[in-house]
Design a protein around this motif. Structure first.
Motif, PDB file in Angstrom:
ATOM      1  N   ILE A  99      54.335  36.303  42.743  1.00 48.07           N
ATOM      2  CA  ILE A  99      54.362  35.256  43.776  1.00 48.07           C
ATOM      3  C   ILE A  99      52.947  34.813  44.122  1.00 48.07           C
ATOM      4  O   ILE A  99      52.669  33.614  44.260  1.00 48.07           O
ATOM      5  N   LEU A 100      52.024  35.779  44.260  1.00 47.57           N
ATOM      6  CA  LEU A 100      50.639  35.439  44.594  1.00 47.57           C
ATOM      7  C   LEU A 100      50.006  34.579  43.501  1.00 47.57           C
ATOM      8  O   LEU A 100      49.215  33.669  43.796  1.00 47.57           O
ATOM      9  N   PHE A 101      50.355  34.863  42.267  1.00 49.62           N
ATOM     10  CA  PHE A 101      49.848  34.036  41.164  1.00 49.62           C
ATOM     11  C   PHE A 101      50.375  32.603  41.279  1.00 49.62           C
ATOM     12  O   PHE A 101      49.630  31.628  41.128  1.00 49.62           O
ATOM     13  N   LYS A 102      51.656  32.472  41.588  1.00 52.63           N
ATOM     14  CA  LYS A 102      52.241  31.134  41.697  1.00 52.63           C
ATOM     15  C   LYS A 102      51.771  30.415  42.958  1.00 52.63           C
ATOM     16  O   LYS A 102      51.817  29.179  43.030  1.00 52.63           O
ATOM     17  N   LEU A 103      51.308  31.176  43.949  1.00 51.31           N
ATOM     18  CA  LEU A 103      50.725  30.566  45.153  1.00 51.31           C
ATOM     19  C   LEU A 103      49.271  30.176  44.942  1.00 51.31           C
ATOM     20  O   LEU A 103      48.657  29.558  45.815  1.00 51.31           O
ATOM     21  N   GLY A 104      48.710  30.566  43.794  1.00 49.46           N
ATOM     22  CA  GLY A 104      47.316  30.254  43.511  1.00 49.46           C
ATOM     23  C   GLY A 104      46.339  31.195  44.175  1.00 49.46           C
ATOM     24  O   GLY A 104      45.132  30.921  44.224  1.00 49.46           O
ATOM     25  N   GLN A 105      46.830  32.344  44.662  1.00 50.35           N
ATOM     26  CA  GLN A 105      45.959  33.312  45.327  1.00 50.35           C
ATOM     27  C   GLN A 105      45.167  34.151  44.329  1.00 50.35           C
ATOM     28  O   GLN A 105      44.126  34.707  44.674  1.00 50.35           O
ATOM     29  N   VAL A 106      45.695  34.290  43.113  1.00 47.33           N
ATOM     30  CA  VAL A 106      45.006  35.037  42.057  1.00 47.33           C
ATOM     31  C   VAL A 106      45.094  34.232  40.762  1.00 47.33           C
ATOM     32  O   VAL A 106      45.957  33.350  40.617  1.00 47.33           O
ATOM     33  N   ASP A 107      44.194  34.536  39.827  1.00 44.42           N
ATOM     34  CA  ASP A 107      44.178  33.760  38.586  1.00 44.42           C
ATOM     35  C   ASP A 107      44.942  34.426  37.448  1.00 44.42           C
ATOM     36  O   ASP A 107      45.006  33.898  36.332  1.00 44.42           O
ATOM     37  N   ARG A 108      45.507  35.609  37.701  1.00 50.82           N
ATOM     38  CA  ARG A 108      46.367  36.241  36.700  1.00 50.82           C
ATOM     39  C   ARG A 108      47.326  37.187  37.399  1.00 50.82           C
ATOM     40  O   ARG A 108      47.053  37.656  38.521  1.00 50.82           O
ATOM     41  N   VAL A 109      48.434  37.468  36.749  1.00 50.19           N
ATOM     42  CA  VAL A 109      49.445  38.342  37.342  1.00 50.19           C
ATOM     43  C   VAL A 109      49.032  39.799  37.132  1.00 50.19           C
ATOM     44  O   VAL A 109      48.894  40.250  35.992  1.00 50.19           O
ATOM     45  N   GLY A 110      48.830  40.518  38.230  1.00 47.01           N
ATOM     46  CA  GLY A 110      48.455  41.927  38.139  1.00 47.01           C
ATOM     47  C   GLY A 110      49.660  42.815  37.866  1.00 47.01           C
ATOM     48  O   GLY A 110      50.808  42.371  37.875  1.00 47.01           O
ATOM     49  N   SER A 111      49.368  44.101  37.636  1.00 47.96           N
ATOM     50  CA  SER A 111      50.430  45.058  37.328  1.00 47.96           C
ATOM     51  C   SER A 111      50.099  46.413  37.935  1.00 47.96           C
ATOM     52  O   SER A 111      48.998  46.936  37.735  1.00 47.96           O
ATOM     53  N   PRO A 112      51.036  47.013  38.698  1.00 50.73           N
ATOM     54  CA  PRO A 112      50.791  48.352  39.249  1.00 50.73           C
ATOM     55  C   PRO A 112      50.557  49.395  38.156  1.00 50.73           C
ATOM     56  O   PRO A 112      49.748  50.304  38.314  1.00 50.73           O
ATOM     57  N   GLU A 113      51.271  49.255  37.017  1.00 50.52           N
ATOM     58  CA  GLU A 113      51.153  50.239  35.929  1.00 50.52           C
ATOM     59  C   GLU A 113      49.752  50.244  35.320  1.00 50.52           C
ATOM     60  O   GLU A 113      49.232  51.299  34.946  1.00 50.52           O
ATOM     61  N   SER A 114      49.132  49.077  35.237  1.00 51.26           N
ATOM     62  CA  SER A 114      47.797  48.991  34.625  1.00 51.26           C
ATOM     63  C   SER A 114      46.675  49.127  35.638  1.00 51.26           C
ATOM     64  O   SER A 114      45.501  49.105  35.287  1.00 51.26           O
ATOM     65  N   GLY A 115      47.030  49.248  36.918  1.00 50.70           N
ATOM     66  CA  GLY A 115      46.009  49.378  37.962  1.00 50.70           C
ATOM     67  C   GLY A 115      45.359  48.062  38.337  1.00 50.70           C
ATOM     68  O   GLY A 115      44.323  48.046  39.004  1.00 50.70           O
ATOM     69  N   THR A 116      45.975  46.927  37.930  1.00 55.33           N
ATOM     70  CA  THR A 116      45.390  45.611  38.223  1.00 55.33           C
ATOM     71  C   THR A 116      46.132  44.871  39.332  1.00 55.33           C
ATOM     72  O   THR A 116      45.858  43.705  39.587  1.00 55.33           O
ATOM     73  N   SER A 117      47.070  45.539  39.978  1.00 53.18           N
ATOM     74  CA  SER A 117      47.852  44.887  41.027  1.00 53.18           C
ATOM     75  C   SER A 117      46.973  44.491  42.209  1.00 53.18           C
ATOM     76  O   SER A 117      46.117  45.264  42.650  1.00 53.18           O
ATOM     77  N   VAL A 118      47.191  43.282  42.724  1.00 56.48           N
ATOM     78  CA  VAL A 118      46.486  42.839  43.929  1.00 56.48           C
ATOM     79  C   VAL A 118      47.002  43.605  45.138  1.00 56.48           C
ATOM     80  O   VAL A 118      46.266  43.861  46.083  1.00 56.48           O
ATOM     81  N   ALA A 119      48.281  43.983  45.096  1.00 61.48           N
ATOM     82  CA  ALA A 119      48.894  44.661  46.231  1.00 61.48           C
ATOM     83  C   ALA A 119      48.549  46.153  46.272  1.00 61.48           C
ATOM     84  O   ALA A 119      48.134  46.684  47.303  1.00 61.48           O
ATOM     85  N   ASP A 120      48.695  46.849  45.159  1.00 59.23           N
ATOM     86  CA  ASP A 120      48.387  48.284  45.113  1.00 59.23           C
ATOM     87  C   ASP A 120      46.943  48.469  44.654  1.00 59.23           C
ATOM     88  O   ASP A 120      46.676  48.781  43.492  1.00 59.23           O
ATOM     89  N   TRP A 121      46.010  48.291  45.580  1.00 61.16           N
ATOM     90  CA  TRP A 121      44.594  48.264  45.197  1.00 61.16           C
ATOM     91  C   TRP A 121      43.802  49.485  45.652  1.00 61.16           C
ATOM     92  O   TRP A 121      42.677  49.692  45.211  1.00 61.16           O
TER      93      TRP A 121
END
Length: 677
Positions: free
Chosen positions: A29-51
C-alpha cells in the motif's frame, strides 16, 4: 499535501494472525501511495513497517506503527489513508488492542493457505468489542493449493453468510476486479453471473439501512448511485456488511482494488464519532476544541520521547498550549510529526482522524488525554490485557546495577502489557509480560537502546503464612544496663481470622495493666511481627491478635520495650497455633481449538489445577481452572508447544490456599538452608 477534508480521511488498523500478510500488505500500500520507491519485504529485512532491530531479527511485527498517504481512487476522488500496522503474534496483543481503540475501522487479514487462526479470532474480538466497521483481506493467494472461494466459505460460516460479501474477486488470469468499480462489459465471462448476484445482494443491504430506501426497493424502483453508495457505507459502518477482498502482494493482485474499496466503504472520522469519559459525543469538526488520546509512547534514539496521539476533534498546531486533564498539567506543542516507519515529516497542523507524534511533552504519558485548555475533554483509558509470564531479572554485571531500574521503567512505560514489580517478599525484581517471546524482546530492546544487559530466571513464589488454630503468647522484655532500663510485658491470644473480617487487633486490656499510651507501640510490634513469619519469613495473614494483659514499670517502660515484647509474644503464639504456608492461586482461562482440549486438560491436572468449566467460545474451546502460581511460570511455552501457537490464555490472582504438606516441608527446608548460608 495533508490538507484533505475530514470526510475523505479513512483511518483503520490492519490486524490478524502472525504471518498472515499484514505487514507485506502495508508495504505494498505504501508503494502505491508513493511513500516508498519499492515494495519492501519482512522476510528480506527491507520492510518499511518492520524496521527495528528486534523485528528484523525475529522477522515478525512487534510494535504497532502508523502510516499514511494521499490516494487518488478509481473514482478520481482524493482520499487520505491513515493506517496502523499491528503485530499478530500473541505475545504482543497489547499493541493490537491499542490500535483497535484509536482507529475507526479494521482490516483483518486471513492467509488463504492457513485460513482462520487464533490470531484472526483475537483480531475479530478486538473489532467486535468496539463494534468497529471492518473488512477482511484474504491474502497470499499466490501460494500453492490456496482457494479464495474455500477461504471465503469458512469466513461466511464463521461470521455470517449474508454480511460477509466478496467485493474484490480474483480472475482466472491472476488479476482481480473491484465489483463496484468494474464496468459490466469488463467483467470476465466466468464471473458475470456471480458479480450480478453479489450486486443484487448489495442493493438489498444498502436499502435495509433506511426505511425510505426499503420502500423504494420493495416497489421495484432502482436506487440512485448516491443512495446505493451511502447505503453501503452505512451498512459497513453498522457492521451489517463485511466486505471481503482478494489480494496477493507477491503477484501484485487486488491491492489497488482493496484500497479503492476501503476509500469508498470505510467510515470517515465524521461517521464514527467517539464519546468522552462522561459519555458526551465528540464532534470531529475543525471548529471544535482540540481533543486527542495518547495510545503509544516511544523513545527514539535521535529525536527523544515521541508521544503518539490520535486526534478526535479540532485542530492541533505547533506552538499551541494544550491541557492534559489526566495529569492536570499544561503542555506546549513543540513539533508535530507524521511518522512512517523510520521516516518523519513535520506537520504544520493535524486534524481529526490524524495519528501524529508530538515531541518534548514533559508530563504526558500513555493513556493520557489531551485537549484545548478549558475544555476538560477526557477519554476512557485503554484497557490492556494483564501480563501472564514473569522473569526475575538482575544486571549481568555490576556496572549495569545503577542503570537497570531506569532502563526497565522506560521499557514498561512504553509497553503497557509489561509490568515491573519489586517483590518485597522474595526481594526480586520481577518483569511481567505476555509470554517468553515478549519478555525476551523487551530485554533485547533494553540492551540495544540502553546498553544494559540482564540475566533472568524463574521468579520465586511469594508464599504467605497463616495459622489454623489458636495460640497464647507471652513475653517480658526486661533489660538493665545502668541508668534507665527497658521494661514491657505482654500477654496475647491469637486465632484465625476470616479475610472478610476487618478487625485484626483487639484491645482487651483492663485495669490499666498496660497504660493506653503504650498500646499503639504494642500494635506496631504486632504489625512488624506479622511481616516475618516463623516458617519461611513470609508475611502472616488472616490472624486476629488479642492483647489482654501485661505489666509496666513507671520508669523503665517505653514504646520500644513494648514494641519488642509484643512482637516476641506474637511469634510465640504463632508457633503454638499450627502455622501453615499459603500459596497464591491463579484464576486461569485457556482458549484452544477443539483438538487440543484433552492435552490441555491433562496438562492443567498435572499442575495441581482444578478445572472449573469448559465450553465453546468464538469457534474455539475455553477451559477455566484454578491453578497454583508456582505451576504457571512455564505454562505459556508449554501451551504454545502443544498447540503449535494456536492456544492462548489469561490469568489473574484469585486467592491464597494452603500449600500441601509435602511441598511445604520442601519449601521450609530450602528457606532454612538459605538462611544458614
Amino acid at each position: 499535501m495533508k490538507n484533505i477534508p475530514i470526510d475523505n480521511v479513512r483511518n483503520f488498523a490492519l490486524m490478524g494472525h502472525t504471518g498472515s500478510g499484514k505487514t507485506s500488505l502495508v508495504d505494498s500500500i505504501l508503494f502505491k501511495l508513493g511513500q516508498v520507491d519499492r515494495v519492501g519485504s519482512p522476510e528480506s529485512g527491507t520492510s518499511v513497517a518492520d524496521w527495528t532491530e528486534e523485528e528484523k531479527a525475529h522477522q515478525i511485527s512487534i510494535w504497532a506503527k502508523p502510516f499514511d498517504g494521499v490516494y487518488t481512487a478509481a473514482s478520481r476522488k482524493i482520499r487520505r489513508l491513515v493506517m496502523i500496522d499491528t503485530p499478530g503474534f500473541a505475545d504482543f496483543i497489547g499493541q493490537m488492542v491499542a490500535a483497535a481503540e484509536v482507529t475507526d475501522a479494521a482490516l483483518i487479514t486471513v492467509d488463504a493457505s492457513s485460513g482462520i487462526q487464533v490470531g484472526t479470532q483475537r483480531a475479530w474480538k478486538a473489532a467486535e468489542k468496539r463494534n468497529l466497521p471492518r473488512g477482511i483481506a484474504i491474502t497470499c493467494l499466490d501460494k500453492d493449493d490456496t482457494s479464495f472461494d474455500n477461504t471465503l466459505l469458512d469466513i461466511k460460516e464463521r461470521w455470517g453468510e449474508d454480511r460477509c460479501v466478496a467485493m474484490v474477486l480474483p480472475t482466472s488470469d491472476g488479476k482481480a476486479i473491484d465489483i463496484l468499480n468494474t464496468p459490466a462489459d469488463q467483467v470476465p465471462d466466468e464471473l458475470k453471473d456471480r458479480v450480478k448476484g453479489i450486486k443484487d445482494h448489495l442493493i438489498e443491504l444498502a436499502a435495509e439501512t433506511d426505511d425510505s430506501l426499503m420502500e423504494k426497493y420493495f416497489e421495484g424502483e432502482e436506487l440512485t448511485a448516491d443512495e446505493f453508495s451511502e447505503g453501503l457505507r452505512k451498512s459497513v459502518h453498522d457492521a451489517h456488511l463485511i466486505p471481503v477482498f482478494a489480494t496477493s502482494v507477491k503477484a501484485d493482485m487486488g491491492v489497488k482494488e482493496t484500497m479503492d474499496s476501503i476509500s469508498r466503504l470505510f467510515p470517515s472520522p465524521h461517521d464514527y464519532p467517539v464519546r468522552c469519559a462522561e459519555g458526551n459525543e465528540i464532534s470531529a469538526e475543525e471548529d471544535q476544541p482540540f481533543s486527542g488520546q495518547v495510545w503509544r509512547c516511544y523513545n527514539d534514539a535521535f529525536i527523544g520521547q515521541l508521544t503518539f496521539v490520535r486526534i478526535y476533534s479540532g485542530v492541533l498546531k505547533p506552538g499551541m498550549e494544550i491541557y492534559n486533564p489526566t495529569k492536570n498539567q499544561k503542555e506546549k506543542v513543540s513539533t508535530i510529526l507524521y511518522v512512517d516507519g523510520k521516516k518523519t515529516t513535520e506537520a504544520q497542523e493535524a486534524k481529526a482522524g490524524d495519528i501524529v507524534a508530538l515531541t518534548k511533552l514533559k508530563n504526558t504519558y500513555l493513556n493520557d488525554s489531551l485537549c484545548s485548555p478549558g475544555s476538560e475533554i477526557q477519554f476512557e483509558p485503554i484497557v490492556f490485557p494483564a501480563p501472564v509470564t514473569a522473569y526475575a531479572v538482575e544486571p549481568k554485571n555490576k556496572a549495569d546495577a545503577d542503570k537497570i531500574g531506569q532502563a526497565l521503567h522506560r521499557a514498561t512505560d512504553e509497553d503497557p502489557s509489561t509490568k515491573l514489580v519489586h517483590d518485597t517478599e522474595t526481594h526480586e525484581l520481577v518483569l511481567w509480560g505476555m509470554g517468553d517471546m515478549h519478555l525476551e524482546v523487551t530485554l533485547e530492546h533494553i540492551k540495544n537502546r540502553s546498553n544494559v544487559e540482564m540475566t533472568h530466571h524463574t521468579p520465586k513464589v511469594a508464599y504467605m503464612e497463616t495459622i489454623t488454630g489458636s495460640g497464647d503468647g507471652h513475653y517480658k522484655h526486661k533489660k538493665q544496663s545502668g541508668g534507665r532500663g527497658q521494661y514491657g510485658e505482654c500477654y496475647i491470644r491469637i486465632r484465625p481470622k476470616d479475610p472478610s473480617e476487618e478487625e485484626w487487633f483487639v484491645n482487651k486490656l483492663v485495669g490499666g495493666s498496660i497504660p493506653g499510651n503504650f498500646v499503639p507501640a504494642c500494635e506496631k510490634g504486632f504489625v512488624e511481627g506479622l511481616t516475618n513469619g516463623p516458617l519461611v519469613g513470609s508475611q502472616v495473614i488472616n490472624v486476629q491478635v488479642e492483647l489482654y494483659d501485661g505489666s509496666y514499670h513507671d520508669v523503665d517502660s517505653s514504646e520500644v520495650a513494648f514494641k519488642i515484647a509484643s512482637s516476641r509474644a506474637l511469634h510465640e503464639a504463632i508457633e503454638k497455633a499450627n502455622p501453615v504456608l499459603l500459596e497464591p492461586i491463579m484464576s486461569v482461562k485457556v482458549i484452544v481449538p477443539d483438538q487440543f482440549m484433552g492435552d490441555i486438560s491433562g496438562l492443567l491436572n498435572t499442575k495441581r489445577g482444578r478445572i472449573l468449566g469448559m465450553g465453546p467460545e468464538d469457534g474455539l474451546q475455553a477451559i477455566t481452572a484454578d491453578v497454583p502460581q508456582a505451576e504457571m511460570f512455564k505454562f505459556c511455552s508449554e501451551l504454545r508447544s502443544i498447540t503449535s501457537g494456536q492456544g492462548s490464555f489469561e490469568m489473574e490472582f484469585s486467592r491464597h490456599e494452603q500449600l500441601p504438606a509435602h511441598l511445604a516441608s520442601k519449601v521450609i527446608g530450602e528457606a532454612k538452608a538459605a538462611k544458614e548460608e
